[in-house]
Scaffold this active site. Structure first.
Site, PDB file in Angstrom:
ATOM      1  CG  ASN A 102      -1.965   0.857   1.103  1.00 24.79           C
ATOM      2  OD1 ASN A 102      -1.759   2.260   0.740  1.00 24.79           O
ATOM      3  ND2 ASN A 102      -3.002   0.672   1.471  1.00 24.79           N
ATOM      4  CB  ILE A 128      -6.476   1.147  -3.262  1.00 20.31           C
ATOM      5  CG1 ILE A 128      -5.216   1.092  -4.414  1.00 20.31           C
ATOM      6  CG2 ILE A 128      -6.763   2.827  -3.335  1.00 20.31           C
ATOM      7  CD1 ILE A 128      -5.595   1.337  -5.970  1.00 20.31           C
ATOM      8  CG  ASP A 129      -6.462   1.441   2.847  1.00 26.61           C
ATOM      9  OD1 ASP A 129      -6.915   0.381   2.528  1.00 26.61           O
ATOM     10  OD2 ASP A 129      -5.574   1.281   3.807  1.00 26.61           O
ATOM     11  CB  VAL A 130     -11.432   4.324  -1.273  1.00 24.02           C
ATOM     12  CG1 VAL A 130     -12.202   5.605  -1.731  1.00 24.02           C
ATOM     13  CG2 VAL A 130     -10.314   4.007  -2.428  1.00 24.02           C
ATOM     14  CE1 TYR A 140      -7.993   8.477   6.452  1.00 20.75           C
ATOM     15  CE2 TYR A 140      -7.235   6.216   6.853  1.00 20.75           C
ATOM     16  CZ  TYR A 140      -7.612   7.574   7.232  1.00 20.75           C
ATOM     17  OH  TYR A 140      -7.568   7.942   8.683  1.00 20.75           O
TER      18      TYR A 140
END
Length: 248
Positions: A102, A128-130, A140
């Site tokens: 990440n 992928i953090d959203v 994010y």
């Protein structure tokens, strides 16, 4: 036809497996080896472990990863704190099948190229953090909202050699109220590589909605420990709807 995968995605913190709500309010799921044995018995397709201590610039907990891998009889993905190709090599040598990256991918996108060339795209999951910001979605990372379009980032990772995308809605994570279908709609039919959706799975109907919106695999944590539903329940409902799943 590729089968839809049901994947527990849990966090490693202080040598314990935990779940969270919006990556906060951590709740212990159980001891490493006993929890993995439960997953083995419950016929899940894969297991994703994200080491959140290592993600906070601490040392990767290789000892716990080794303990996990020894007990895990399903494909295992490990993420958190990976910074070098040697980190990847060591994790794979310990028994993991894939790694998830990440922060390193955000900081140095060429690292994806190097990792895919050395270990194969099938080993490389880009996470992928959203999180929502007013009327749009932002990436994010480490507690900060970045002015990066998550779909554009996923397409970039795909072009650089990622084998899969793990897409987590931070707003929905741990709430067991369904996946973020609006976020998923942005990705529908856009990627050539598999998209694993994470954050919000609470009942079988949530899984069906996500797959109809274009997800290729389903990750979750709460549902596997704090609800009446089992992975088998989800798979049976998916089979009724015509989705290919592994039932035995």
């Amino acid at each position: 036809m590729l089968k839809t995968r049901i994947i527990p995605c849990v966090l490693l913190k202080n040598a314990q497996l935990v779940k969270s709500i919006e990556f906060k309010d951590f709740r212990t799921i159980g001891h490493l080896t006993s929890t993995v044995r439960i997953y083995n018995a419950r016929n899940v397709d894969e297991l994703i472990i994200l080491d959140i201590d290592a993600s906070k610039n601490k040392q990767i907990d290789f000892e716990s990863i080794e303990d996990l891998a020894k007990e895990c009889f399903m494909p295992l993905t490990i993420g958190g704190g990976i910074k070098t190709l040697d980190d990847i090599q060591k994790i794979l040598n310990l028994g993991a099948d894939k790694i998830a990256i990440n922060s390193k991918a955000l900081e140095d996108s060429e690292f994806i190229v190097k990792a895919a060339n050395r270990f194969g795209a099938q080993c490389i999951v880009c996470s992928i953090d959203v999180k929502r910001k007013e009327d749009h979605f932002c990436v994010y990372n480490k507690g900060e909202l970045l002015d990066i379009n998550p779909l554009e980032l996923a397409l970039k990772y795909e072009s650089l050699g990622a084998g899969e995308i793990l897409l987590t809605s931070v707003d929905f994570e741990g709430r067991a109220q369904g996946y973020d279908l609006e976020l998923l709609s942005l990705f529908k039919n856009k990627l050539k590589i598999p998209l694993i959706i994470n954050g919000g799975l609470g009942k079988p109907s949530d899984a069906i909605k996500a797959l109809n919106m274009g997800a290729d695999a389903l990750a979750g944590a709460y549902i596997f420990h704090f609800s009446q539903y089992t992975p088998k329940d989800i798979k049976e409902e998916l089979a009724k709807e015509g989705f290919a799943v592994r039932l035995c």
